[in-house]
Structure formats: C-alpha cells, structure tokens
Design a protein around this motif. Structure first.
Motif, PDB file in Angstrom:
ATOM      1  N   CYS A 183       0.824  -1.068  -0.232  1.00  0.00           N
ATOM      2  CA  CYS A 183      -0.491   0.259  -0.149  1.00  0.00           C
ATOM      3  C   CYS A 183       1.063   0.967  -0.106  1.00  0.00           C
ATOM      4  O   CYS A 183       2.088   1.099   0.325  1.00  0.00           O
ATOM      5  N   ASP A 184       0.176   2.422  -0.516  1.00  0.00           N
ATOM      6  CA  ASP A 184       0.868   3.688  -0.511  1.00  0.00           C
ATOM      7  C   ASP A 184       1.241   4.066   0.842  1.00  0.00           C
ATOM      8  O   ASP A 184      -0.349   4.299   1.893  1.00  0.00           O
ATOM      9  N   ASN A 240       0.273   0.146  -4.609  1.00  0.00           N
ATOM     10  CA  ASN A 240      -1.197  -0.020  -4.671  1.00  0.00           C
ATOM     11  C   ASN A 240      -2.263   1.028  -3.295  1.00  0.00           C
ATOM     12  O   ASN A 240      -1.079   1.111  -2.501  1.00  0.00           O
ATOM     13  N   PRO A 241      -2.958   1.010  -4.099  1.00  0.00           N
ATOM     14  CA  PRO A 241      -4.026   1.909  -2.387  1.00  0.00           C
ATOM     15  C   PRO A 241      -4.118   0.904  -2.194  1.00  0.00           C
ATOM     16  O   PRO A 241      -4.617  -0.557  -2.186  1.00  0.00           O
ATOM     17  N   ASN A 242      -4.423   1.353  -0.458  1.00  0.00           N
ATOM     18  CA  ASN A 242      -5.199   0.891   0.640  1.00  0.00           C
ATOM     19  C   ASN A 242      -6.542   0.787   1.102  1.00  0.00           C
ATOM     20  O   ASN A 242      -7.250   1.798   0.213  1.00  0.00           O
ATOM     21  N   ASN A 297      -7.670  -5.783   0.060  1.00  0.00           N
ATOM     22  CA  ASN A 297      -8.196  -5.676  -1.355  1.00  0.00           C
ATOM     23  C   ASN A 297      -7.573  -6.167  -2.679  1.00  0.00           C
ATOM     24  O   ASN A 297      -6.279  -6.218  -2.589  1.00  0.00           O
ATOM     25  N   CYS A 301      -3.409  -5.494  -0.943  1.00  0.00           N
ATOM     26  CA  CYS A 301      -3.088  -4.114   0.600  1.00  0.00           C
ATOM     27  C   CYS A 301      -3.854  -4.181   1.616  1.00  0.00           C
ATOM     28  O   CYS A 301      -5.461  -4.866   0.971  1.00  0.00           O
ATOM     29  N   SER A 303      -5.150  -2.626   4.977  1.00  0.00           N
ATOM     30  CA  SER A 303      -6.303  -1.798   5.703  1.00  0.00           C
ATOM     31  C   SER A 303      -5.777  -1.440   7.252  1.00  0.00           C
ATOM     32  O   SER A 303      -4.825  -2.606   7.546  1.00  0.00           O
TER      33      SER A 303
END
Length: 478
Positions: A183-184, A240-242, A297, A301, A303
């Motif tokens: 994750c970012d 990648n995004p969270n 996700n 990634c 959370s």
C-alpha cells in the motif's frame, strides 16, 4: 765355526684385485644431471681425479680410473679407464608476465620465457605438456615452469611462477523482507548476501536498500579480491492504494458463557486478517479478548485495523464429582463459587438444587453446577459440564440403611429410601425388649441416634410408619 742367527718370519700380503667401476647412468650427460661412478668395495680409494671416496660424480669431461688399497696397505692394479663426456646445460630461463599474476576469473595473463640462441626448444608444464612455444596464455590458477633444451639435449628449468585466478562472486539474489507490492505509505527492504562491496542501480552502496516507491532494482556485488559479480535479476516493486477501514458487527451479545460463542462479521472485501489469525469474513469467538480485523483489497493491500470489539467469556463453574453418600443419598462436590446445582433423573429435572439429594428411585442421575451472572442488568446463567451417576438400591437394605455397622462410636446413622412422615425408631435388645424409642416428624435424610448408653452386643433397630416397616440387626463393639 760360527753360530746360526735367530730365525726371521717374513709374511707377504696379497695385493687387492684390479677394481671395477660401475656407472648408474650413461657416461655422456649434462652438467646439471651428473652420472655417479662407483668402485668395487675396498679399504681405500684413489681416483685419477684425486678423489678418495668409493663413488664420485665427474663434472668435467675426461678419463677416469682408480687404484684401491686393502687392509694391509697393499695397492691394486689400475682399473680400466672410463671416458666421461659432460655437456654444458643452457642458461636457466626467466619468465616474464605481461600483467598481474593475480586476477579475476575471465581475465588472463601472458607468460613469456627469456630468449637465448642456445635454446632450441621450450616445454611448459601445462596440462598434457603440450605448450612448446616461448609464450603461453594463462587463465587458471597454478604454478607455471618452462624447460628449455640446447642442441645437445641438455635442459634447464625456470624458477616457478605462481598464478592465482580469483573466483567471481556468485550472481546475487535480491530478497525482500515483505511483499514487493504494498500500500501507499508502506515500504520494503531489499537485501543481498554478504559481500565486500555493493553497487545498486540507484547508486546506493549498502547491503540493504529501503524502497518506498515503485521501480525496478538490481545490484552488483564485489568480493574481497575486488572481483565483480554479474548483475542480479531485476526485482520490481509496485505501490497500490489501501482499502478503507473495515466495520465489524456482532450477531449476538459479546458477553457469553465460556462454553458458548459470539460471531463477529467484517464489512465485505477481498480478504480478511483478524487479530487472532483467522482469515474468513466471520469468526466465532469463545474466549475473552480484544479483537480487530484488517481487510485486503484486490491489490493485496491491507487496511488499518477496525475499531476494537471486546468479548467476555464468563467462567463456568467447576465440574462436580458425584459420589454415593450413606446408603440412599447422592452428593455433588466441586470447588469454587456457584449458585446451586441442577439435578436430573433420566433426563427429567429434579426440583432439589442442593448438593445432596435423596435417590428415591433407581436410575441414571446427572448433575451440573450453575453460576448466575448479571449482564446488562439481566441474569445470565452458566453451567458446568454435566456428570452422570447410576443409582440402584440394594435389595438387602429393604429400604432401610443403618451405618456404621458394627458401630464403635456414639452415633448410629439411619436412612430410608423414601421420605417418611411420623416415623418411629425403636431399638430392641436380643431378648426383644425395647430399650429406645424415638419419633421423627419427617425422615427425609440422614438421621443419627446417640447410642452412648448401649453396651457391647447385638441389637435390633426398627423404623416404621404408616406405609413402611423395616428392621436391621446392629452390632455394638467399643
């Protein structure tokens, strides 16, 4: 006439035989590989060269012979003459290198033997001895020597030259201490095995590389000999995004008895990671604790954690043991606090909640201990595990139990299988005369009679009521 002189004894000693000479090699040889001439054994030796040992190594061309003496000092005739020819050896060749004698694998060095008009041939000590030129190219570790020969076949060998070829480091393999897709805001550390020096394609020079952004990474390592490896395979890192923070719902109260559970369910995502290690969307919990969940996700990634859900598993009472007490009673025993017992006969609830009950009927009894908790201003009852005991009254008792029998103390206990109202207890001596009578309004448990006035002997104890009459002989022994 004169007298004769005394006798004189004259002894004539023999001369040694003519000596012979043997050679251990041909008589024509090189001055750096001399032949040994050896005479037959004698006491003393005198060679034509002036030497006085049994064996000599002639270093000069010429004729060689000798005479020998025996123990009497007598000399032999001259030996046959041996003619020796000593050829000159060539000068010792020197080896010159066109570079360093220690280098990394994949490189080479050229070794060149010195030149001399007397050198007619060259021979290097390479594998198979096939190198016969003044120059050779070396790419392997070893000790190298060149031998030269002149026109008469005499040889000379150079001083050895050592060449060391250092191995290259193995091609490095980059390892990551975590996922290379994350994750970012996350990071991963890339590392390689120990080496003397490291050169990353980012210009970093440490063994490890902290990566926080997407990219492709490779490294070359250098060993203690200064040799560089091949570049490692490229390792890609992707950011990648969270996913969003998950929510958690409980399907029932989060306070429960320790033999029960509560189900917690996370909001929907591709994957789940509960704080207790579970990975399904819903988890069943049967213990006290603080629980959270992280979701994963489609990019794998993770959370942040959900809000904490606290569960409380209420302790169960200790499982009791069941024993027969007296003749017709069953007793439940357990340590710890509790709020009574739940008895059953053949699966049907018995009203009595005491620890001791009268087994008025034959059959299978079960019991469990209970504990009452107040949860959210309401009662919650937790039970121990259930324990079973089969009871069967012995026919010999005929509904009446008297113990101990024989009795040595002052107390004699009586029990009846069924509860009796207005029961009469009478004790008779062996002649049938009553010596004690007592009335019991309700005989529903153990009852004892003080018999301190009874002497040793045999007595008949009788219990009777409107629907019961039974007797037992009792022996008193003090």
């Amino acid at each position: 006439m004169s007298l004769y002189s005394e006798e004189i004894l004259i002894k004539v000693n023999p001369n040694p035989a003519k000596p012979s000479i043997s050679a251990n090699a041909p008589l024509t040889y090189c001055d750096n590989n001399l032949t040994t001439l050896t005479a037959t054994k004698a006491t003393k030796y005198l060679w034509s060269s002036g030497e006085t040992t049994q064996s000599i190594k002639p270093g000069i061309s010429g004729n060689y012979g000798l005479t020998v003496e025996n123990d009497f000092g007598c000399k032999s005739p001259q030996s046959d003459i041996l003619t020796v020819k000593v050829n000159l050896s060539p000068n010792i060749p020197a080896i010159k290198a066109d570079g360093l004698l220690e280098f990394c694998d994949g490189n080479k060095v050229e070794l060149t033997a010195s030149s001399d008009p007397a050198y007619k041939s060259y021979l290097w000590n390479t594998a198979g001895g096939s190198a016969v030129t003044p120059k050779i190219v070396v790419q392997k570790t070893g000790t190298y020597v060149v031998s030269v020969k002149n026109e008469v076949g005499c040889s000379a060998e150079s001083v050895p030259v050592s060449v060391k070829v250092n191995a290259l480091p193995q091609k490095p393999v980059i390892s990551a201490n975590g996922n290379t897709t994350f994750c970012d805001g996350g990071q991963v550390t890339l590392s390689v095995a120990n080496a003397q020096k490291y050169t990353w394609n980012t210009n970093a020079s440490s063994q490890t590389l902290l990566v926080k952004n997407s990219g492709k990474f490779a490294v070359i390592v250098t060993n203690e000999f200064g040799c560089n490896s091949l570049p490692s395979d490229t390792l890609s890192v992707t950011v990648n995004p969270n996913p969003a923070k998950p929510s958690v719902s409980a399907q029932s109260s989060t306070t429960f008895c320790a033999d029960s559970k509560v189900t917690l369910t996370s909001s929907t995502e591709f994957g789940y990671r509960w704080s207790n290690g579970e990975t399904s969307q819903s988890v069943d919990l049967n213990k006290t604790g603080m629980f959270t969940v992280k979701v994963i996700n489609q990019f794998n990634c993770i959370s942040v954690s959900s809000d904490v859900i606290a569960t409380r598993a209420l302790d169960l009472p200790e499982t009791p043991t069941v024993s027969k007490t007296g003749v017709f009673n069953l007793e439940a025993n357990s340590f710890g606090l509790g709020d009574g017992y739940e008895w059953k006969l053949a699966g049907k609830l018995i009203a009595d909640t005491a620890s001791i009950i009268k087994a008025s009927s034959n059959g299978n009894y079960s019991v469990r201990k209970k504990k009452v908790y107040v949860v959210n201003q309401a009662n919650m009852v937790c039970y121990s595990a259930s324990v079973e005991r089969t009871f069967k009254a012995e026919e010999a008792y005929n509904g009446l139990g008297v113990y101990p029998n024989p009795v040595s103390g002052d107390k004699l206990f009586i029990e009846t299988q069924y509860n009796l109202e207005n029961a009469t207890v009478t004790i008779y001596d062996r002649m049938g005369a009553p010596i004690f009578t007592g009335n019991i309004t309700l005989l529903d448990g153990r009852y004892y009679i003080n018999i301190n006035t009874l002497n040793d002997g045999l007595y008949l104890l009788r219990v009777s009521s409107s629907n019961f009459d039974s007797s037992k002989w009792v022996s008193v022994k003090r």
